[in-house]
Design an enzyme around this catalytic site. Structure first.
Site, PDB file in Angstrom:
ATOM      1  CG  HIS A 137      -1.971  -1.082   1.132  1.00  0.00           C
ATOM      2  ND1 HIS A 137      -2.661  -1.527   2.247  1.00  0.00           N
ATOM      3  CD2 HIS A 137      -2.421  -1.839   0.106  1.00  0.00           C
ATOM      4  CE1 HIS A 137      -3.481  -2.502   1.888  1.00  0.00           C
ATOM      5  NE2 HIS A 137      -3.361  -2.707   0.595  1.00  0.00           N
ATOM      6  CB  CYS A 168       8.053  11.520 -13.237  1.00  0.00           C
ATOM      7  SG  CYS A 168       9.266  10.213 -13.394  1.00  0.00           S
ATOM      8  CB  SER A 210      -9.107  -7.175   9.791  1.00  0.00           C
ATOM      9  OG  SER A 210      -8.922  -6.348   8.636  1.00  0.00           O
TER      10      SER A 210
HETATM   11  N1  APR Z   1      -0.998  -7.003  17.870  1.00  0.00           N
HETATM   12  C1  APR Z   1      -1.456  -7.738  16.807  1.00  0.00           C
HETATM   13  N2  APR Z   1      -2.661  -7.512  16.193  1.00  0.00           N
HETATM   14  C2  APR Z   1      -3.431  -6.523  16.692  1.00  0.00           C
HETATM   15  C3  APR Z   1      -3.035  -5.727  17.802  1.00  0.00           C
HETATM   16  C4  APR Z   1      -1.754  -6.010  18.403  1.00  0.00           C
HETATM   17  N3  APR Z   1      -1.290  -5.322  19.442  1.00  0.00           N
HETATM   18  N4  APR Z   1      -4.024  -4.831  18.059  1.00  0.00           N
HETATM   19  C5  APR Z   1      -5.016  -5.053  17.127  1.00  0.00           C
HETATM   20  N5  APR Z   1      -4.661  -6.071  16.313  1.00  0.00           N
HETATM   21  C6  APR Z   1      -5.408  -6.654  15.180  1.00  0.00           C
HETATM   22  C7  APR Z   1      -6.916  -6.444  15.219  1.00  0.00           C
HETATM   23  O1  APR Z   1      -7.557  -7.482  15.957  1.00  0.00           O
HETATM   24  C8  APR Z   1      -7.289  -6.512  13.730  1.00  0.00           C
HETATM   25  O2  APR Z   1      -7.599  -7.853  13.339  1.00  0.00           O
HETATM   26  O3  APR Z   1      -4.973  -6.003  14.018  1.00  0.00           O
HETATM   27  C9  APR Z   1      -5.997  -6.075  13.019  1.00  0.00           C
HETATM   28  C10 APR Z   1      -6.062  -4.711  12.340  1.00  0.00           C
HETATM   29  O4  APR Z   1      -7.019  -4.802  11.317  1.00  0.00           O
HETATM   30  P1  APR Z   1      -7.325  -3.517  10.389  1.00  0.00           P
HETATM   31  O5  APR Z   1      -7.472  -2.324  11.232  1.00  0.00           O
HETATM   32  O6  APR Z   1      -8.443  -3.902   9.490  1.00  0.00           O
HETATM   33  O7  APR Z   1      -5.961  -3.326   9.581  1.00  0.00           O
HETATM   34  P2  APR Z   1      -5.443  -4.056   8.267  1.00  0.00           P
HETATM   35  O8  APR Z   1      -5.813  -5.481   8.217  1.00  0.00           O
HETATM   36  O9  APR Z   1      -4.007  -3.722   8.147  1.00  0.00           O
HETATM   37  O10 APR Z   1      -6.258  -3.244   7.126  1.00  0.00           O
HETATM   38  C11 APR Z   1      -5.942  -3.465   5.793  1.00  0.00           C
HETATM   39  O11 APR Z   1      -7.266  -1.583   5.130  1.00  0.00           O
HETATM   40  O12 APR Z   1      -7.969   0.531   5.463  1.00  0.00           O
HETATM   41  C12 APR Z   1      -7.153  -0.228   4.718  1.00  0.00           C
HETATM   42  O13 APR Z   1      -5.215   0.440   3.593  1.00  0.00           O
HETATM   43  C13 APR Z   1      -5.704   0.162   4.853  1.00  0.00           C
HETATM   44  O14 APR Z   1      -3.767  -1.279   4.903  1.00  0.00           O
HETATM   45  C14 APR Z   1      -5.055  -1.100   5.418  1.00  0.00           C
HETATM   46  C15 APR Z   1      -5.998  -2.189   5.001  1.00  0.00           C
END
Ligand code: APR
Length: 273
Positions: A137, A168, A210
């Protein structure tokens, strides 16, 4: 150790099991998400305390808005008007790698991790010393040409606020922040390298994601299709938990450091034997 977290004997046994899986594997890839950087002070997007949970999801046409008026988008990048965007910029600027980032960099140094694919734009894997790194990303500190996909390290390209968008130097295309916006295609070179790493992997470490955003959410399924195994690190259950051979319920920092401990000690005992 993160607040309120206790490494129970049951969880420690699971971490040892995950360490054995990692050691037995031929090619290991980590897929990381916002949860890994929570212990660096950056909120996740979804779930408890998530940015989107708090402020609502941003408009899904961020990239189309850039294409319609790149100068306006650049003025917003240079001087954010929205409070959450200003807050996020400050938080990203102040954040530093945590023990989770450091453990992944050390696994790479020990030859136990071939590559990190991160969904995070926060630059913390790079600061922690990860080298085989794919930022699917983008990286909030870098810039990128939307035509030739050339990327520019911070400060490598002069930005004149009177002449926006910057162009660029190689192809004359518009340059934007490297962060992939909603509605923007993943740069083809990065996507290709991610798919190659996933195709070669027989073990994937899922850390703090997630598993809801594509194309990254497809990668664990691809590893399973190839007969590989998944190890999840997440304090809460996710869309991927049922697919994982081992799902480690704890914060990334503490759990990954414990995983590193187990793989290193089993290596030593292996050598001693
Ligand atoms: N350690 C490990 N995991 C954790 C912790 C922690 N301390 N705290 C929270 N989590 C977990 C949550 O339970 C959740 O499942 O991290 C996950 C975060 O999920 P999202 O917020 O959905 O993030 P992500 O999966 O990276 O989202 C993907 O979505 O919005 C877009 O571009 C953005 O890159 C991002 C993409």
């Amino acid at each position: 150790m993160a607040d309120g977290f206790t490494l129970t004997p049951e969880l420690d046994a699971q971490v040892a099991q995950a360490a054995a899986l990692l050691r037995q594997a031929r090619s290991r890839v980590a897929l990381t998400g916002a949860g890994l950087s929570v212990e660096s002070g950056i909120p996740p997007f979804r779930g408890p305390g998530g940015l989107w949970t708090k402020y609502g999801e941003p408009p899904m046409d961020g990239y189309q808005r850039f294409l319609r008026d790149p100068a306006k988008a650049w003025r917003e990048r240079l001087e954010p008007t929205e409070s959450w965007a200003r807050g996020l910029r400050e938080t990203l600027g102040a954040a530093r790698p945590n023990p989770g980032h450091e453990a992944l960099a050390e696994l790479e140094r020990q030859g136990l991790l071939e590559c990190v694919i991160t969904q995070n734009i926060d630059d913390l894997h790079r600061q922690a010393g990860s080298r085989a790194l794919l930022e699917i990303h983008g990286n909030h500190r870098w810039l990128r040409c939307i035509e030739c996909h050339r990327r520019f390290e911070p400060e490598a390209l002069a930005v004149d606020p009177e002449r926006l968008p910057p162009l660029c130097p190689a192809c004359g295309g518009w340059v934007k922040g490297d962060t992939v916006q909603f509605g923007e295609p993943i740069p083809p070179d990065v996507l290709r390298r991610c798919m190659d790493a996933v195709a070669a992997a027989d073990c994937m470490l899922l850390v703090g994601t997630s598993g809801t955003v594509y194309p990254a959410a497809e990668f664990p399924v691809e590893v399973l299709r190839g007969g590989g195994r998944l190890i999840e690190v997440n304090p809460y259950a996710s869309e991927l938990s049922e697919l994982a051979s081992v799902s480690l319920r704890g914060p990334a920092g503490a759990v990954l450091q414990r995983l590193l401990h187990h793989v290193s000690t089993s290596a030593e005992s292996g050598r001693a034997a």
